[in-house]
Every structure is written in structure tokens, then in C-alpha cells.
Design an enzyme around this catalytic site. Structure first.
Site, PDB file in Angstrom:
ATOM      1  N   ASP A 185      -4.357  -5.009   5.730  1.00  0.00           N
ATOM      2  CA  ASP A 185      -4.820  -5.819   4.606  1.00  0.00           C
ATOM      3  C   ASP A 185      -3.748  -6.853   4.273  1.00  0.00           C
ATOM      4  O   ASP A 185      -2.574  -6.519   4.162  1.00  0.00           O
ATOM      5  CB  ASP A 185      -5.105  -4.939   3.390  1.00  0.00           C
ATOM      6  CG  ASP A 185      -5.630  -5.735   2.208  1.00  0.00           C
ATOM      7  OD1 ASP A 185      -6.354  -6.722   2.438  1.00  0.00           O
ATOM      8  OD2 ASP A 185      -5.312  -5.371   1.058  1.00  0.00           O
ATOM      9  N   HIS A 191      -2.505  -1.132  -3.504  1.00  0.00           N
ATOM     10  CA  HIS A 191      -3.696  -0.320  -3.256  1.00  0.00           C
ATOM     11  C   HIS A 191      -3.653   0.927  -4.128  1.00  0.00           C
ATOM     12  O   HIS A 191      -2.852   1.830  -3.898  1.00  0.00           O
ATOM     13  CB  HIS A 191      -3.771   0.089  -1.786  1.00  0.00           C
ATOM     14  CG  HIS A 191      -4.057  -1.050  -0.863  1.00  0.00           C
ATOM     15  ND1 HIS A 191      -3.910  -0.955   0.497  1.00  0.00           N
ATOM     16  CD2 HIS A 191      -4.496  -2.323  -1.115  1.00  0.00           C
ATOM     17  CE1 HIS A 191      -4.236  -2.117   1.048  1.00  0.00           C
ATOM     18  NE2 HIS A 191      -4.589  -2.956   0.095  1.00  0.00           N
ATOM     19  N   SER A 232       0.862  -1.185   0.000  1.00  0.00           N
ATOM     20  CA  SER A 232       0.000   0.000   0.000  1.00  0.00           C
ATOM     21  C   SER A 232       0.896   1.232   0.000  1.00  0.00           C
ATOM     22  O   SER A 232       1.709   1.398  -0.904  1.00  0.00           O
ATOM     23  CB  SER A 232      -0.948  -0.036   1.204  1.00  0.00           C
ATOM     24  OG  SER A 232      -1.857   1.043   1.157  1.00  0.00           O
TER      25      SER A 232
END
Length: 381
Positions: A325, A230, A203
Site C-alpha cells: 500500500d 493501518h 502499517s
């Protein structure tokens, strides 16, 4: 003491709205406003802010050029305001490659109506990035384009490989006070199973990290690679094109039905989910957005699908990023017998995702960013 913010934008309206929104949070304070890149350089040197918000299109000097000058004088976290078009994505990637850490959509309508969602997102992003200011900012290779969302989707062993799963209550990682340190590149660790698939997720700070890892891989790398970064729609296509020019391996944005091939990295499209199907030699499924899932794409979903399809023949790698995540999907990989590596804290822009898997006891190997690519070559070639 609140984090000191410098706002850089040529729009009078945007300057004052941003100032009002930022100052609403007790941990943030706007200490200066600049109307162009040249003024931004001077005020950054004079005011020494903890973080800077930066527009791209400005008179006298654009945002990308200003970032390069600012970063050459003093490393400071910079949050870009970006257009969410393909062209805007390319420009934002240039700006991030110059040293900015993150971006947020520039939406005049949202700013005008005083959106609570925008306030929350902006406050959270500024505080997180400003708090990371003591970390070394990675060298500008491609650099950070993190998620435009926050939150953590969760999945469990009821996950079905060819349908969008419903997220279940999150499984909290085990957090301890003991630091997680990188392992030495010269230790005796070896993968317990020979993987057939490499899945890498990231991310915030991910694009520079992904670039460094992938550029270390030779064109004849023997495994297919799936990448989950992401990013919103439009950005992943531009990012894949950029990586493809930089790397020896091939990189492209995944489309539904793409075959997995050695030396080919498929990047999950922004705004969608990517899953695996091992039938007919292995391929990817690109599924539409599901509002129940916060990250689009989600590493949890891709890891879980990889576990269901490839069991103990996956190597998962978790790089820098906010949130957790990937932690629940990593648990499925480990239960299936696969291996997991994570980036160490010292080389992360944001030590969130790799911390979650490491402190949950799911990581087989903790590595500095500079060691991950060479170690992949050593273990898999």
C-alpha cells in the site's frame, strides 16, 4: 521446519480452538499452552517459541505485564488478541508498547464457527511475524498496531480528489535482487522542491516508527502533517491521543473538514479514507468506507489525493509495514514532481511497503528510522 507457537489464554475453549486452527497450517505448530501471564513467562523461557499469541485479561498476571517480562529475557514476536473497543484499543496499545508486534481481534463467534477468513488471517499474520523474528524488535515507545486487513488497493491518474476512487488492477513494483541500503545522514542530498505538506504512511511496526519520527519534530515544525496508519476503528483515536501526549507537535484524529496547520499532525481515522482539499488554505476530507478498497485507511488514496491537490509540493514518507500500500500513490506523487523517502530494511519490523516503493525506483532517499525525524528537521526547518 514449522514455526513454533506458544498460545497464552485463560479460556479453555479458546486455547483448544486456537491450537486446532494454528496446527492446520503445515508451517505452524503449537508447542505449548499457558493459562496466565506467569505461566507464559516460564514456558517462553523453556520452549523458546518462534512466536507467541497473547491474551490480555488473565488471572495471576495480565498479558501486558507478561510481555514486559518476556521481552526483557528474550526478544520474540508476540501477536495480541484484542477487543475492538476504545478501551480495548488503549489496552492493546499498552501491550504493543510493551513489545508486541501486532494484534488481531478476539471474536469468539468467529472462532466458534470455524471461520475460513479468520484462519487465513491468523495463519498469514503468524507466519509473517514469526519470519521477522530475526529482526531487532523496536524499543517500546508506542509500538506496532498494524492493519487488520490484507491486500493492496490501487489507483491511477484518473483519481478524483473529492470522491472515493475505484481501485484498478495493481501496478506491480519492479523487484530486483539488489539490496536497498540506507543513505548516509551526512550526504549532500537536498529536497528539489520546498514541500507544503508532509504525508507519512505505515502499517505493521508503524506506531513505534511514527512515534520516533514525530517525537523528533519541534512544536514550531513549519509543515502540516497527514498520517496514515493501518488501523481499525476505535484504535486511531486512542493512538492519536497517545502520540499527542508524547510529541512536541500536536496530534489528533482527523475529522472531515479539519484545516491543515503547521505543527499539527492529523491521523486518518480507522475504517475510513482520508483525502486532501487545497481550497481555503487546505483541509482534509474524511470519506466513508468503500468495500472495493482493502485498506481503510489506504496510503495509496491519500498519496494520490495529495498529488492531485499539491502536485510537486509534497514530501511522502513510507515506513515499515506489510504489503505494498502506498506504491501506486507514490508513483502519482513522483509523476507530479514531489519527493519520496522510505525507511530502510534494517530498521523495519516488516520490510514490505518501503521495499515496494524503493524497488520500484520511486524513493529519493532511503533512511534508517532513527535518521528520518532529524532529517525532516534539517531539510524543512
Amino acid at each position: 521446519m514449522p514455526f513454533r507457537v506458544l498460545v497464552v489464554d485463560d479460556s479453555n475453549f479458546f486455547q483448544h480452538r486456537l491450537k486446532d486452527i494454528i496446527n492446520e497450517h503445515p508451517e505452524l505448530k503449537v508447542v505449548g499452552i499457558a493459562s496466565n501471564g506467569r505461566e507464559a513467562i516460564d514456558k517462553a523461557a523453556e520452549l523458546k517459541p518462534d512466536i507467541i499469541t497473547m491474551d490480555f485479561e488473565m488471572p495471576v498476571m495480565d498479558g501486558v505485564t507478561a510481555i514486559k517480562h518476556i521481552m526483557s529475557n528474550r526478544r520474540v514476536p508476540i501477536l495480541m488478541f484484542s477487543s475492538l473497543t476504545y478501551e480495548g484499543a488503549k489496552i492493546t496499545l499498552d501491550a504493543l508498547a510493551a513489545g508486541a508486534l501486532d494484534f488481531i481481534p478476539k471474536d469468539f463467534a468467529e472462532v466458534s464457527r470455524n471461520s475460513e477468513a479468520l484462519k487465513k488471517k491468523l495463519h498469514e499474520r503468524l507466519i509473517t511475524l514469526a519470519g521477522s523474528g530475526s529482526r531487532p524488535v523496536p524499543p517500546a515507545a508506542v509500538t506496532s498496531v498494524p492493519s487488520s486487513t490484507s491486500g493492496t488497493p490501487s489507483i491511477n491518474s484518473s483519481f478524483k480528489p473529492l470522491s472515493t476512487p475505484a481501485p484498478l488492477p495493481r501496478v506491480a513494483p519492479v523487484v530486483t535482487d539488489e539490496p536497498v541500503r540506507a543513505s548516509s545522514g551526512s550526504d549532500s542530498y537536498r529536497l528539489k522542491n520546498k514541500p507544503k505538506l508532509l504525508v507519512i504512511g505505515a502499517s505493521t511496526g508503524g506506531p513505534v516508527a511514527l512515534a520516533e519520527v514525530l517525537m523528533a519534530l519541534p512544536a514550531n515544525f513549519p509543515l502540516p502533517i497527514v498520517l496514515v496508519q493501518h488501523m481499525p476503528e476505535n484504535f486511531t483515536k486512542a493512538f492519536a491521543e497517545r502520540l499527542n501526549k508524547q510529541c512536541h507537535i500536536r496530534v489528533r484524529e482527523a475529522v472531515d473538514g479539519d484545516q491543515l496547520q503547521p505543527g499539527l499532525a492529523l491521523l486518518a481515522p480507522g475504517g475510513k479514507q482520508l483525502m486532501l482539499d487545497k481550497r481555503n488554505g487546505g483541509s482534509v476530507r474524511v470519506l466513508p468506507d468503500d468495500e472495493r478498497v482493502n485498506y481503510k485507511p489506504s496510503l495509496d488514496i491519500t498519496f494520490g489525493s495529495a498529488a492531485n491537490n499539491y502536485a510537486d509540493k509534497v514530501l511522502g514518507v513510507v515506513l515499515t509495514g506489510m504489503g505494498s500500500d502506498g506504491c501506486n500513490g507514490a508513483r502519482l506523487l513522483k509523476e507530479a514532481g514531489s519527493s519520496l523517502w522510505s525507511q530502510d530494511e534494517a530498521s523495519c519490523v516488516i520490510y514490505g511497503m518501503p521495499m515496494a516503493v524503493a524497488r520500484a525506483g520511486l524513493t529519493d532517499k532511503v533512511l534508517s528510522l532513527k535518521d528520518i525525524g532529524p532529517r525532516l528537521v534539517k531539510e524543512l526547518m
